[in-house]
Motif scaffolding. Structure first.
Motif, mmCIF file in Angstrom:
data_model
loop_
_atom_site.group_PDB
_atom_site.id
_atom_site.type_symbol
_atom_site.label_atom_id
_atom_site.label_comp_id
_atom_site.label_asym_id
_atom_site.label_seq_id
_atom_site.Cartn_x
_atom_site.Cartn_y
_atom_site.Cartn_z
ATOM 1 N N ARG A 47 0.823 -1.218 0.000
ATOM 2 C CA ARG A 47 0.000 0.000 0.000
ATOM 3 C C ARG A 47 0.853 1.262 0.000
ATOM 4 O O ARG A 47 0.654 2.165 -0.821
ATOM 5 N N LEU A 48 1.797 1.347 0.926
ATOM 6 C CA LEU A 48 2.633 2.551 1.000
ATOM 7 C C LEU A 48 3.543 2.687 -0.213
ATOM 8 O O LEU A 48 3.596 3.771 -0.835
ATOM 9 N N PRO A 49 4.268 1.639 -0.634
ATOM 10 C CA PRO A 49 5.105 1.775 -1.835
ATOM 11 C C PRO A 49 4.311 2.132 -3.090
ATOM 12 O O PRO A 49 4.761 2.948 -3.902
ATOM 13 N N ALA A 50 3.122 1.539 -3.265
ATOM 14 C CA ALA A 50 2.328 1.832 -4.457
ATOM 15 C C ALA A 50 1.863 3.287 -4.453
ATOM 16 O O ALA A 50 1.876 3.957 -5.495
ATOM 17 N N ALA A 51 1.452 3.774 -3.293
ATOM 18 C CA ALA A 51 1.023 5.175 -3.206
ATOM 19 C C ALA A 51 2.195 6.117 -3.496
ATOM 20 O O ALA A 51 2.033 7.130 -4.178
ATOM 21 N N ARG A 52 3.377 5.754 -2.990
ATOM 22 C CA ARG A 52 4.567 6.586 -3.263
ATOM 23 C C ARG A 52 4.940 6.546 -4.746
ATOM 24 O O ARG A 52 5.280 7.557 -5.345
ATOM 25 N N ALA A 53 4.874 5.349 -5.325
ATOM 26 C CA ALA A 53 5.350 5.175 -6.697
ATOM 27 C C ALA A 53 4.458 5.868 -7.718
ATOM 28 O O ALA A 53 4.953 6.328 -8.756
#
Length: 311
Positions: A47-53
């Protein structure tokens, strides 16, 4: 179409762990569908990496995200199913301490700095939504929507009984509940000013208004900012009658039932009394001391949300 190898590299650069192929395929399909997609993608660790990416490169913590009402899987990592919390600046910028007559109007467009932050500005406000239409009984509605173009209301009030309602510019997607602004115009032959047509073309997915346990939330799902005025935003906003800028993919609590009561209604000669349970939302165009549009009725496309009185 997202290629899996490039997608895997992008997620890894954002801090993602190793991603199984089936999960990667699901995420690729969700990214291809874009903000209008409804499919959840299980994978809480992503969730966090996808939102950042893909949406918020500077995101630091999951606590800055809030799940959209359309998301049905608590493990979902589809970045388009989450909205970033819109927080005020502390302390507020100097211009919010000036009265309107002391501030010269600025150009229509926002500066680069404005585009990166949440703006809030002082302005007068009052209730306009009835426009001669009397609807004394609320029945099971928790709010009513009135859509305006400049100082002219388009269509009748739209009563809302479902917990989450969409207000959007195009045809309704399957499963969406709400107010389609194009459908209002299909029943209205009145000519539209050019500025109204241009602004309405930017609304797209528009906004979602959601009645939740901790208040009424607005989720900006369009590709342009929306501007919000609500006497019930918080104590400071209630005293100053501020306008808040909500960027794309951000959300804001526009009414908190647990907050201190809004101050007594003000009498404004050109608008009437302030309604402490009225929220105004302008699509793409702001108003207030920094803009040539001093009042919301100068905005090309805007919405008034009338919240039901307490039971």
């Amino acid at each position: 179409m997202f290629r899996r190898r490039a997608l895997r590299r992008r997620l890894a650069a954002a801090g993602a762990p190793s991603v199984p192929d089936d999960q990667l395929r699901g995420l690729a399909r969700a990214l291809d569908a874009g903000p209008g997609g409804t499919a959840c993608v299980p994978g809480a660790a992503l969730r966090l990496p996808a939102a950042r990416a893909f949406l918020h490169p500077e995101l630091r913590d999951l606590a800055e995200l809030r799940r959209l009402p359309l998301c049905s899987d608590h493990r979902c990592c589809n970045p388009y199913h989450f909205s970033r919390l819109c927080k005020p600046e502390t302390p507020p910028p100097p211009y919010s301490r000036f009265v309107m007559d002391d501030v010269k109007p600025k150009e229509h467009g926002e500066s680069t700095e404005d585009a990166r932050r949440t703006d809030h500005e002082r302005l007068p406000t009052g209730s306009l939504a009835t426009d001669g239409e009397e609807r004394p009984s609320w029945e099971s509605e928790w709010c009513r929507l009135a859509y305006w173009e400049l100082a002219r209301r388009v269509g009748r009030q739209h009563g809302v009984r479902v917990r989450a309602v969409d207000v959007f510019g195009g045809d309704a997607a399957p499963g969406r509940h709400g107010l389609c602004l194009d459908a209002l115009h299909a029943r209205n032959d009145a000519p539209q000013p050019e500025q109204v047509r241009k602004t309405r073309a930017k609304i797209g997915l528009g906004v979602t208004l959601s009645l939740e346990g901790d208040g009424v939330w607005l989720y900006n799902r369009s590709q342009a900012p929306v501007f919000v005025s609500s006497p019930a935003l918080d104590a400071a906003a209630a005293r100053a009658l501020l306008v808040w800028r909500v960027p794309p993919a951000h959300c804001l609590c526009v009414f908190d039932p647990g907050a201190p009561p809004a101050p007594a209604a003000l009498a404004l000669p050109h608008l009437g009394p302030v309604d402490p349970r009225s929220v105004r939302i302008s699509f793409a165009k702001g108003w207030g001391p920094k803009y040539s549009r001093r009042d919301v009725t100068a905005c090309p496309c805007w919405l008034e949300v009338l919240l039901a009185p307490p039971s």
